[in-house]
Design a protein around this motif. Structure first.
Motif, PDB file in Angstrom:
ATOM      1  N   UNK A 133       0.797  -1.223   0.000  1.00  0.00           N
ATOM      2  CA  UNK A 133       0.000   0.000   0.000  1.00  0.00           C
ATOM      3  C   UNK A 133       0.826   1.266   0.000  1.00  0.00           C
ATOM      4  N   UNK A 134       2.144   1.131   0.210  1.00  0.00           N
ATOM      5  CA  UNK A 134       2.964   2.345   0.233  1.00  0.00           C
ATOM      6  C   UNK A 134       3.356   2.790  -1.178  1.00  0.00           C
ATOM      7  N   UNK A 135       3.234   1.892  -2.142  1.00  0.00           N
ATOM      8  CA  UNK A 135       3.515   2.194  -3.549  1.00  0.00           C
ATOM      9  C   UNK A 135       4.967   2.650  -3.756  1.00  0.00           C
ATOM     10  N   UNK A 136       5.875   1.929  -3.123  1.00  0.00           N
ATOM     11  CA  UNK A 136       7.288   2.275  -3.201  1.00  0.00           C
ATOM     12  C   UNK A 136       8.062   1.049  -3.659  1.00  0.00           C
ATOM     13  N   UNK A 137       8.832   1.203  -4.746  1.00  0.00           N
ATOM     14  CA  UNK A 137       9.560   0.076  -5.320  1.00  0.00           C
ATOM     15  C   UNK A 137      10.976   0.007  -4.751  1.00  0.00           C
TER      16      UNK A 137
ATOM     17  N   UNK B 190      17.637  15.400 -13.924  1.00  0.00           N
ATOM     18  CA  UNK B 190      16.217  15.122 -13.721  1.00  0.00           C
ATOM     19  C   UNK B 190      15.805  15.406 -12.278  1.00  0.00           C
ATOM     20  N   UNK B 191      14.755  16.191 -12.105  1.00  0.00           N
ATOM     21  CA  UNK B 191      14.230  16.482 -10.769  1.00  0.00           C
ATOM     22  C   UNK B 191      13.486  15.274 -10.213  1.00  0.00           C
ATOM     23  N   UNK B 192      13.158  15.329  -8.934  1.00  0.00           N
ATOM     24  CA  UNK B 192      12.372  14.273  -8.296  1.00  0.00           C
ATOM     25  C   UNK B 192      11.287  14.918  -7.458  1.00  0.00           C
ATOM     26  N   UNK B 193      10.035  14.537  -7.696  1.00  0.00           N
ATOM     27  CA  UNK B 193       8.909  14.999  -6.905  1.00  0.00           C
ATOM     28  C   UNK B 193       8.428  13.854  -6.022  1.00  0.00           C
ATOM     29  N   UNK B 194       8.332  14.099  -4.710  1.00  0.00           N
ATOM     30  CA  UNK B 194       7.815  13.110  -3.762  1.00  0.00           C
ATOM     31  C   UNK B 194       6.535  13.687  -3.167  1.00  0.00           C
ATOM     32  N   UNK B 195       5.415  13.061  -3.492  1.00  0.00           N
ATOM     33  CA  UNK B 195       4.107  13.566  -3.076  1.00  0.00           C
ATOM     34  C   UNK B 195       3.469  12.542  -2.138  1.00  0.00           C
ATOM     35  N   UNK B 196       2.995  13.025  -0.987  1.00  0.00           N
ATOM     36  CA  UNK B 196       2.333  12.104  -0.061  1.00  0.00           C
ATOM     37  C   UNK B 196       1.518  12.881   0.947  1.00  0.00           C
ATOM     38  N   UNK B 197       0.598  12.182   1.583  1.00  0.00           N
ATOM     39  CA  UNK B 197      -0.172  12.772   2.676  1.00  0.00           C
ATOM     40  C   UNK B 197       0.711  12.888   3.912  1.00  0.00           C
ATOM     41  N   UNK B 198       0.265  13.663   4.889  1.00  0.00           N
ATOM     42  CA  UNK B 198       0.990  13.794   6.151  1.00  0.00           C
ATOM     43  C   UNK B 198       1.165  12.430   6.807  1.00  0.00           C
ATOM     44  N   UNK B 199       2.379  12.171   7.294  1.00  0.00           N
ATOM     45  CA  UNK B 199       2.645  10.934   8.013  1.00  0.00           C
ATOM     46  C   UNK B 199       3.052   9.769   7.150  1.00  0.00           C
TER      47      UNK B 199
ATOM     48  N   UNK C 141       5.756   9.500   5.402  1.00  0.00           N
ATOM     49  CA  UNK C 141       7.196   9.258   5.423  1.00  0.00           C
ATOM     50  C   UNK C 141       7.997   9.934   4.338  1.00  0.00           C
ATOM     51  N   UNK C 142       7.477  11.022   3.779  1.00  0.00           N
ATOM     52  CA  UNK C 142       8.208  11.669   2.692  1.00  0.00           C
ATOM     53  C   UNK C 142       9.499  12.329   3.176  1.00  0.00           C
ATOM     54  N   UNK C 143       9.495  12.873   4.390  1.00  0.00           N
ATOM     55  CA  UNK C 143      10.716  13.511   4.906  1.00  0.00           C
ATOM     56  C   UNK C 143      11.817  12.487   5.111  1.00  0.00           C
ATOM     57  N   UNK C 144      11.473  11.342   5.693  1.00  0.00           N
ATOM     58  CA  UNK C 144      12.479  10.285   5.859  1.00  0.00           C
ATOM     59  C   UNK C 144      13.005   9.862   4.489  1.00  0.00           C
ATOM     60  N   UNK C 145      12.115   9.728   3.540  1.00  0.00           N
ATOM     61  CA  UNK C 145      12.500   9.270   2.205  1.00  0.00           C
ATOM     62  C   UNK C 145      13.490  10.219   1.546  1.00  0.00           C
ATOM     63  N   UNK C 146      13.189  11.530   1.563  1.00  0.00           N
ATOM     64  CA  UNK C 146      14.089  12.475   0.892  1.00  0.00           C
ATOM     65  C   UNK C 146      15.399  12.633   1.655  1.00  0.00           C
TER      66      UNK C 146
ATOM     67  N   UNK D 277       7.487  10.188  -7.328  1.00  0.00           N
ATOM     68  CA  UNK D 277       7.159   9.160  -6.339  1.00  0.00           C
ATOM     69  C   UNK D 277       5.901   9.643  -5.631  1.00  0.00           C
ATOM     70  N   UNK D 278       4.798   8.969  -5.881  1.00  0.00           N
ATOM     71  CA  UNK D 278       3.534   9.308  -5.235  1.00  0.00           C
ATOM     72  C   UNK D 278       3.235   8.194  -4.234  1.00  0.00           C
ATOM     73  N   UNK D 279       3.456   8.486  -2.969  1.00  0.00           N
ATOM     74  CA  UNK D 279       3.310   7.476  -1.932  1.00  0.00           C
ATOM     75  C   UNK D 279       1.837   7.171  -1.655  1.00  0.00           C
ATOM     76  N   UNK D 280       1.588   5.945  -1.222  1.00  0.00           N
ATOM     77  CA  UNK D 280       0.242   5.560  -0.815  1.00  0.00           C
ATOM     78  C   UNK D 280      -0.114   6.199   0.521  1.00  0.00           C
ATOM     79  N   UNK D 281      -1.244   5.803   1.069  1.00  0.00           N
ATOM     80  CA  UNK D 281      -1.747   6.443   2.283  1.00  0.00           C
ATOM     81  C   UNK D 281      -1.332   5.748   3.576  1.00  0.00           C
ATOM     82  N   UNK D 282      -0.345   4.846   3.505  1.00  0.00           N
ATOM     83  CA  UNK D 282       0.126   4.182   4.721  1.00  0.00           C
ATOM     84  C   UNK D 282       0.681   5.211   5.688  1.00  0.00           C
ATOM     85  N   UNK D 283       0.168   5.220   6.910  1.00  0.00           N
ATOM     86  CA  UNK D 283       0.630   6.160   7.930  1.00  0.00           C
ATOM     87  C   UNK D 283       1.873   5.581   8.596  1.00  0.00           C
ATOM     88  N   UNK D 284       3.047   6.053   8.167  1.00  0.00           N
ATOM     89  CA  UNK D 284       4.300   5.504   8.678  1.00  0.00           C
ATOM     90  C   UNK D 284       4.536   5.883  10.133  1.00  0.00           C
TER      91      UNK D 284
END
Length: 256
Positions: free
Chosen positions: A81-85, A102-111, A113-118, A233-240
Protein backbone atom coordinates in the motif's frame (compact mmCIF):
# COMPACT_ATOMS: atom_id res chain seq x y z
CA UNK A 1 62.00 1.55 11.20
CA UNK A 2 60.42 4.71 12.55
CA UNK A 3 59.93 8.32 11.58
CA UNK A 4 61.65 11.15 13.45
CA UNK A 5 59.86 14.22 14.76
CA UNK A 6 61.39 16.09 11.84
CA UNK A 7 59.84 13.54 9.45
CA UNK A 8 56.44 14.04 11.07
CA UNK A 9 56.71 17.80 10.62
CA UNK A 10 57.27 17.22 6.91
CA UNK A 11 54.27 14.90 6.73
CA UNK A 12 52.19 17.49 8.55
CA UNK A 13 53.22 20.18 6.09
CA UNK A 14 52.23 17.87 3.22
CA UNK A 15 49.01 16.92 5.05
CA UNK A 16 50.08 13.28 5.04
CA UNK A 17 50.10 12.66 8.80
CA UNK A 18 47.37 9.95 8.77
CA UNK A 19 49.19 8.11 5.99
CA UNK A 20 52.52 8.24 7.84
CA UNK A 21 50.94 7.12 11.12
CA UNK A 22 49.19 4.17 9.46
CA UNK A 23 52.37 3.18 7.62
CA UNK A 24 54.28 3.17 10.92
CA UNK A 25 51.56 1.09 12.53
CA UNK A 26 51.59 -1.47 9.72
CA UNK A 27 55.35 -1.92 9.55
CA UNK A 28 55.46 -2.38 13.33
CA UNK A 29 52.93 -5.20 13.05
CA UNK A 30 54.79 -8.51 12.59
CA UNK A 31 51.86 -9.98 10.67
CA UNK A 32 52.92 -7.80 7.74
CA UNK A 33 56.54 -9.00 7.72
CA UNK A 34 55.87 -11.25 4.71
CA UNK A 35 54.76 -8.27 2.59
CA UNK A 36 56.97 -6.13 0.41
CA UNK A 37 57.54 -2.55 1.66
CA UNK A 38 55.59 -1.13 -1.26
CA UNK A 39 52.63 -3.41 -0.44
CA UNK A 40 52.59 -2.17 3.15
CA UNK A 41 52.87 1.41 1.93
CA UNK A 42 49.95 1.02 -0.48
CA UNK A 43 47.83 -0.52 2.29
CA UNK A 44 48.53 2.61 4.32
CA UNK A 45 47.61 4.76 1.30
CA UNK A 46 44.28 2.91 0.89
CA UNK A 47 43.54 3.37 4.59
CA UNK A 48 44.30 7.09 4.42
CA UNK A 49 42.11 7.54 1.34
CA UNK A 50 39.23 5.67 2.99
CA UNK A 51 39.55 7.84 6.10
CA UNK A 52 39.65 11.01 4.02
CA UNK A 53 36.56 9.95 2.05
CA UNK A 54 34.72 9.05 5.27
CA UNK A 55 35.52 12.46 6.73
CA UNK A 56 34.30 14.13 3.55
CA UNK A 57 31.01 12.22 3.63
CA UNK A 58 30.50 13.12 7.30
CA UNK A 59 31.17 16.76 6.46
CA UNK A 60 28.72 16.73 3.53
CA UNK A 61 25.99 15.20 5.69
CA UNK A 62 26.56 17.78 8.42
CA UNK A 63 26.55 20.66 5.93
CA UNK A 64 23.27 19.45 4.36
CA UNK A 65 21.47 19.92 7.72
CA UNK A 66 19.14 16.94 7.42
CA UNK A 67 16.49 16.76 10.16
CA UNK A 68 16.96 12.95 10.11
CA UNK A 69 20.75 12.51 9.70
CA UNK A 70 20.58 8.75 10.26
CA UNK A 71 17.98 8.10 7.53
CA UNK A 72 19.03 5.30 5.22
CA UNK A 73 17.70 3.80 2.01
CA UNK A 74 18.58 0.39 3.48
CA UNK A 75 16.08 1.01 6.31
CA UNK A 76 13.12 2.10 4.16
CA UNK A 77 9.90 0.13 4.74
CA UNK A 78 8.28 -1.38 1.64
CA UNK A 79 4.95 -2.27 3.20
CA UNK A 80 1.94 -3.09 0.99
CA UNK A 81 0.00 0.00 0.00
CA UNK A 82 2.96 2.35 0.23
CA UNK A 83 3.52 2.19 -3.55
CA UNK A 84 7.29 2.28 -3.20
CA UNK A 85 9.56 0.08 -5.32
CA UNK A 86 12.65 -1.32 -3.58
CA UNK A 87 14.55 -1.73 -6.87
CA UNK A 88 13.94 1.92 -7.72
CA UNK A 89 15.13 3.11 -4.33
CA UNK A 90 18.30 1.02 -4.63
CA UNK A 91 19.08 2.91 -7.83
CA UNK A 92 18.84 6.19 -5.92
CA UNK A 93 21.44 4.83 -3.48
CA UNK A 94 24.14 5.03 -6.16
CA UNK A 95 22.63 7.73 -8.38
CA UNK A 96 25.00 10.22 -9.98
CA UNK A 97 23.11 13.47 -9.50
CA UNK A 98 25.63 15.75 -11.21
CA UNK A 99 25.35 13.67 -14.37
CA UNK A 100 21.53 13.60 -14.37
CA UNK A 101 19.59 16.86 -14.14
CA UNK A 102 16.22 15.12 -13.72
CA UNK A 103 14.23 16.48 -10.77
CA UNK A 104 12.37 14.27 -8.30
CA UNK A 105 8.91 15.00 -6.90
CA UNK A 106 7.82 13.11 -3.76
CA UNK A 107 4.11 13.57 -3.08
CA UNK A 108 2.33 12.10 -0.06
CA UNK A 109 -0.17 12.77 2.68
CA UNK A 110 0.99 13.79 6.15
CA UNK A 111 2.65 10.93 8.01
CA UNK A 112 3.44 8.86 4.93
CA UNK A 113 7.20 9.26 5.42
CA UNK A 114 8.21 11.67 2.69
CA UNK A 115 10.72 13.51 4.91
CA UNK A 116 12.48 10.28 5.86
CA UNK A 117 12.50 9.27 2.21
CA UNK A 118 14.09 12.47 0.89
CA UNK A 119 16.60 12.52 3.76
CA UNK A 120 17.60 8.93 2.95
CA UNK A 121 18.06 9.84 -0.72
CA UNK A 122 20.00 12.98 0.19
CA UNK A 123 22.29 11.11 2.59
CA UNK A 124 22.94 8.50 -0.11
CA UNK A 125 23.92 11.39 -2.40
CA UNK A 126 26.41 12.56 0.25
CA UNK A 127 27.89 9.05 0.31
CA UNK A 128 28.52 9.36 -3.43
CA UNK A 129 30.27 12.66 -2.63
CA UNK A 130 27.62 15.09 -3.86
CA UNK A 131 26.98 18.36 -2.07
CA UNK A 132 23.40 18.52 -0.76
CA UNK A 133 21.27 21.22 0.84
CA UNK A 134 18.07 20.31 2.68
CA UNK A 135 15.50 22.92 3.67
CA UNK A 136 11.83 23.12 4.50
CA UNK A 137 9.91 25.64 2.42
CA UNK A 138 8.97 27.76 5.45
CA UNK A 139 12.61 27.92 6.61
CA UNK A 140 13.77 28.78 3.10
CA UNK A 141 11.18 31.56 2.80
CA UNK A 142 12.25 33.03 6.14
CA UNK A 143 15.97 32.92 5.24
CA UNK A 144 15.34 34.54 1.86
CA UNK A 145 13.31 37.34 3.42
CA UNK A 146 15.93 38.02 6.11
CA UNK A 147 18.75 37.90 3.57
CA UNK A 148 17.08 40.63 1.51
CA UNK A 149 18.24 43.10 4.16
CA UNK A 150 21.84 42.27 3.21
CA UNK A 151 22.53 42.46 -0.50
CA UNK A 152 25.75 40.44 -0.34
CA UNK A 153 24.26 37.86 2.02
CA UNK A 154 21.18 37.53 -0.18
CA UNK A 155 23.31 36.95 -3.28
CA UNK A 156 25.50 34.43 -1.44
CA UNK A 157 22.42 32.46 -0.34
CA UNK A 158 21.02 32.40 -3.87
CA UNK A 159 24.36 31.25 -5.29
CA UNK A 160 24.62 28.46 -2.73
CA UNK A 161 21.13 27.20 -3.56
CA UNK A 162 21.77 27.50 -7.27
CA UNK A 163 25.08 25.63 -7.23
CA UNK A 164 24.63 22.82 -4.70
CA UNK A 165 24.66 19.44 -6.48
CA UNK A 166 21.29 18.40 -5.05
CA UNK A 167 18.75 20.81 -3.56
CA UNK A 168 15.96 19.30 -1.41
CA UNK A 169 12.93 21.43 -0.55
CA UNK A 170 10.59 19.69 1.89
CA UNK A 171 7.00 20.66 2.80
CA UNK A 172 6.81 22.60 -0.45
CA UNK A 173 4.13 25.33 -0.27
CA UNK A 174 2.67 23.96 2.95
CA UNK A 175 2.52 27.63 3.91
CA UNK A 176 2.04 30.57 1.59
CA UNK A 177 4.93 32.68 0.32
CA UNK A 178 5.02 36.32 -0.72
CA UNK A 179 6.02 37.80 -4.06
CA UNK A 180 9.66 38.38 -3.08
CA UNK A 181 10.18 34.77 -2.01
CA UNK A 182 8.40 33.55 -5.13
CA UNK A 183 10.74 35.71 -7.23
CA UNK A 184 13.80 34.23 -5.50
CA UNK A 185 12.42 30.70 -5.88
CA UNK A 186 11.90 31.32 -9.59
CA UNK A 187 15.50 32.58 -9.94
CA UNK A 188 16.89 29.52 -8.13
CA UNK A 189 14.91 27.02 -10.18
CA UNK A 190 15.59 28.84 -13.45
CA UNK A 191 19.33 28.76 -12.74
CA UNK A 192 19.25 25.04 -11.81
CA UNK A 193 17.08 24.00 -14.77
CA UNK A 194 18.88 21.53 -17.07
CA UNK A 195 22.00 21.98 -14.95
CA UNK A 196 21.42 20.52 -11.49
CA UNK A 197 18.53 18.48 -10.01
CA UNK A 198 16.06 19.47 -7.30
CA UNK A 199 13.97 17.23 -5.04
CA UNK A 200 10.58 18.54 -3.95
CA UNK A 201 8.57 16.86 -1.18
CA UNK A 202 5.00 18.03 -0.71
CA UNK A 203 1.54 17.13 0.55
CA UNK A 204 0.06 18.79 -2.52
CA UNK A 205 0.52 18.55 -6.28
CA UNK A 206 1.36 21.05 -9.05
CA UNK A 207 -2.28 22.01 -9.63
CA UNK A 208 -2.36 23.38 -6.09
CA UNK A 209 1.07 25.03 -6.36
CA UNK A 210 -0.06 27.20 -9.26
CA UNK A 211 -3.00 28.46 -7.23
CA UNK A 212 -0.94 28.96 -4.04
CA UNK A 213 1.82 31.06 -5.61
CA UNK A 214 1.16 34.83 -5.43
CA UNK A 215 1.70 35.54 -9.12
CA UNK A 216 -0.01 33.31 -11.71
CA UNK A 217 2.58 33.88 -14.44
CA UNK A 218 5.53 33.28 -12.11
CA UNK A 219 3.62 30.35 -10.62
CA UNK A 220 3.19 28.75 -14.03
CA UNK A 221 6.91 29.17 -14.71
CA UNK A 222 7.95 27.72 -11.34
CA UNK A 223 5.65 24.73 -11.63
CA UNK A 224 6.66 24.12 -15.23
CA UNK A 225 10.34 24.05 -14.27
CA UNK A 226 9.63 21.60 -11.47
CA UNK A 227 7.22 19.31 -13.27
CA UNK A 228 9.17 19.07 -16.53
CA UNK A 229 12.10 16.66 -16.74
CA UNK A 230 10.97 15.04 -13.50
CA UNK A 231 10.64 11.65 -11.85
CA UNK A 232 7.68 11.12 -9.53
CA UNK A 233 7.16 9.16 -6.34
CA UNK A 234 3.53 9.31 -5.24
CA UNK A 235 3.31 7.48 -1.93
CA UNK A 236 0.24 5.56 -0.81
CA UNK A 237 -1.75 6.44 2.28
CA UNK A 238 0.13 4.18 4.72
CA UNK A 239 0.63 6.16 7.93
CA UNK A 240 4.30 5.50 8.68
CA UNK A 241 4.18 7.39 11.99
CA UNK A 242 1.45 5.05 13.25
CA UNK A 243 3.24 2.01 11.81
CA UNK A 244 6.50 2.94 13.59
CA UNK A 245 4.60 3.54 16.83
CA UNK A 246 2.84 0.18 16.57
CA UNK A 247 6.16 -1.58 15.89
CA UNK A 248 7.73 0.12 18.91
CA UNK A 249 4.84 -0.96 21.13
CA UNK A 250 5.20 -4.55 19.91
CA UNK A 251 8.90 -4.69 20.79
CA UNK A 252 9.80 -6.83 23.80
CA UNK A 253 11.63 -3.97 25.54
CA UNK A 254 8.77 -1.44 25.18
CA UNK A 255 7.28 -0.03 28.36
CA UNK A 256 4.82 2.72 29.29
Amino acid sequence: MGFTSEDHEKFKELRLTPLAEKFEELIADESHDHQLPEEVFMAAVDHALDARRSNKVDRLIKQAKFPLPSASIAEIHYVPGRKLEESRMKRFATHQWRADTTNLMVISATGAGKTYLVCAIGIAACHTEHSVAYTRMDDLARKLLIARNDGVGHQDLLLKLCDVDLLIIDDFLTVGIDQNVASDLFAILAERENRLPTIIASQTDPSYWVQALPDRIAGDSIVNRLATNTRWIVLGNTDMRKLKHDEARAATDYWE
